[in-house]
Structure formats: structure tokens, C-alpha cells
Design an enzyme around this catalytic site. Structure first.
Site, short mmCIF file in Angstrom:
data_model
loop_
_atom_site.label_atom_id
_atom_site.label_comp_id
_atom_site.label_asym_id
_atom_site.label_seq_id
_atom_site.Cartn_x
_atom_site.Cartn_y
_atom_site.Cartn_z
N THR A 123 0.84 -1.19 0.00
CA THR A 123 0.00 0.00 0.00
C THR A 123 0.88 1.25 0.00
OG1 THR A 123 -1.72 -1.15 1.25
CG2 THR A 123 -1.77 1.26 1.30
N GLY A 124 0.46 2.26 -0.74
CA GLY A 124 1.18 3.53 -0.70
C GLY A 124 1.46 4.07 -2.09
N THR A 144 4.28 4.70 -3.76
CA THR A 144 5.24 3.99 -4.61
C THR A 144 4.64 2.69 -5.12
OG1 THR A 144 7.01 4.90 -3.22
CG2 THR A 144 7.62 3.16 -4.75
N ASP A 174 6.35 -3.90 -2.01
CA ASP A 174 5.81 -2.82 -1.17
C ASP A 174 6.88 -1.76 -0.96
OD1 ASP A 174 3.99 -1.42 0.34
OD2 ASP A 174 3.86 -2.87 1.97
N ALA A 180 8.42 1.58 1.64
CA ALA A 180 8.81 1.73 3.03
C ALA A 180 8.96 3.22 3.34
CB ALA A 180 10.13 1.01 3.32
N ASP A 181 8.79 3.54 4.60
CA ASP A 181 8.99 4.92 5.05
C ASP A 181 10.45 5.17 5.40
OD1 ASP A 181 6.16 5.72 4.98
OD2 ASP A 181 5.95 4.22 6.56
N LYS A 230 7.55 0.87 8.37
CA LYS A 230 6.43 0.95 7.45
C LYS A 230 5.18 1.32 8.24
CE LYS A 230 5.89 -2.37 4.54
NZ LYS A 230 5.50 -1.34 3.54
N GLU A 253 0.42 -5.58 5.89
CA GLU A 253 1.69 -5.60 5.16
C GLU A 253 2.66 -6.60 5.79
OE1 GLU A 253 1.60 -0.98 3.54
OE2 GLU A 253 2.75 -1.49 5.32
N LYS A 313 14.66 7.61 1.44
CA LYS A 313 14.16 6.76 2.53
C LYS A 313 15.27 6.10 3.33
CE LYS A 313 9.93 7.44 1.01
NZ LYS A 313 8.98 8.32 1.70
#
Length: 222
Positions: free
Chosen positions: A32-33, A35, A84, A86-87, A97, A106, A124
Site C-alpha cells: 500500500t502507498g 510507490t 511494497d 517503506a517509510d 512501514k 503488510e 528513505k
């Protein structure tokens, strides 16, 4: 080069990397997100035939082309590839995340996957996790109690207003938390009663980091 272009380049590189291994029996895990949405875009535009996709959020399911079957995790033995964002990520491929609020699903999909590809831009990267506030999904009844425990650990908890996860729970974001040993802190937080899951991905870290820079996309493997 803008950050959005870097995100798109990372996502497209991930799709091209796994594309040769995809077939009609393949099960994709999709996170999700912003990217990850670019990865979904690349998947939608392709003519690849796969068994289906397991998504970490309702929003990702809605973004998928209707021709791609949405599968529940309970319906499959495992996920071939989980893709996925990542933050944050460090040199050990440990992640934070959950900025989008889907951290629990996730983490479940990451654990259920044969290979976890993390798609990011170079902004990141960090030497020490924790600059990005750590999200924790909590049961409503325990939110204040968990916040007090996080304050004892040196963090500043902030309730995420007007947000409910797809699981029907709440999120607190922990600022200023020192994450020196991610593996230990991940387990310590999850042992607090009322915590559903936290956003440290250290026990199940990424297998591959696909990092977009201004000049190129770099594929890093453990």
C-alpha cells in the site's frame, strides 16, 4: 529528478525484475502507498497472466485492473513475490512501514511471501531507524495505556486522528523514539497488551531493496 519520478522508476524496475518469473500460477502480494501504486500501474498496463494478487489494503485492491483476480491469503499456500514501499530503510534491510496505515496486513503478507521486494527512493535511507514516526496499530481500549508505555521508552505518542485501519483499529505514531536494536524493540512493543502490530520490519526484513536515485535504479540484495 522529482521524488515521484524516482518512485515510479523504482516500481517499474521491480516489475521488470520479477516479470520473467511470473506465470499463470503466480501469486503476487501487493502493498500500500504511493510507490506501490506505480507498481500496480505497471502491472495493470502489462499483459502478464497470473493466478491473482493478495493486497494489503482495500485501496490497493481498488487500484487493480479488474482483469487481475483479487485473492484472499487464506486461499493460497504462499505468495511468490511481495512488493511494497517503506517509510525508512537501513543498510541491514530493516524497515519502518505504516505511514499509510496498512502495517499489520503488510507484515502478514511479508511473512507469507517467498521474496519481499522493497521499492523506495534514496530519500528513505537512514543509518538509524526512527526519524520517521513509528506507527503502531492498537485496540481502541488500550490506546492510552500503550501511549504511556511508549513514553516510558522515550517516545512521544501522537494519536492519528480521523483514521481507522482496514482491520477496524486505531493508530498511534511514535515520534522521537530511539531504535538502536530494531529486532528487540519490535518484539518488546508487540508484547504490550492491546498492540496489534508495530511498523518495525526487522524480524521479517526485505530480501531486496530497489532504490531509485537521480542517475539510476540500484538493486540491492542481502
Amino acid at each position: 529528478m522529482t521524488q515521484d519520478i524516482k518512485k515510479k522508476n523504482s516500481a517499474k524496475a521491480a516489475f521488470e525484475l520479477i516479470k520473467p518469473d511470473l506465470n499463470k500460477d503466480s501469486v503476487l502480494g501487493i502493498g500500500t502507498g504511493s510507490t506501490t501504486n506505480y507498481f500496480i500501474e505497471a502491472l495493470n498496463e502489462s499483459d502478464i497472466e497470473i493466478k491473482g494478487a493478495v493486497c494489503s489494503s482495500i485501496s490497493s485492491e481498488k487500484n487493480l485492473n479488474p482483469s487481475i483476480k483479487v485473492i484472499e491469503l487464506n486461499e493460497v499456500h504462499s505468495i511468490d513475490f511481495y512488493v511494497d514501499g517503506a517509510d525508512e530503510f537501513n543498510d541491514r534491510f530493516e524497515l519502518i512501514k505504516g505511514g499509510g496505515g496498512a502495517l499489520t496486513r503488510e507484515k502478514i503478507l511479508a511473512y507469507s511471501s517467498d521474496k519481499f521486494l522493497c521499492i523506495v527512493d534514496d530519500s528513505k535511507h537512514t543509518d538509524l531507524l526512527g526519524k520517521f514516526p513509528l506507527p503502531i496499530e492498537v485496540l481502541e481500549i488500550a490506546r492510552s495505556a500503550i501511549s504511556r508505555e511508549m513514553m516510558k521508552m522515550g517516545g512521544k505518542p501522537v494519536f492519528r486522528n480521523d483514521f481507522i485501519t482496514d482491520n477496524g483499529n486505531q493508530i498511534i505514531d511514535i515520534h522521537n523514539l530511539l531504535i538502536e536494536v530494531p529486532f528487540e524493540l519490535e518484539e518488546k512493543i508487540n508484547n504490550i497488551p492491546g498492540v496489534v502490530e508495530n511498523g518495525i520490519f526487522s524480524n521479517r526484513k526485505a530480501d531486496v531493496i530497489i532504490k531509485a536515485k537521480s542517475e539510476e535504479v540500484e538493486v540491492l540484495e542481502l
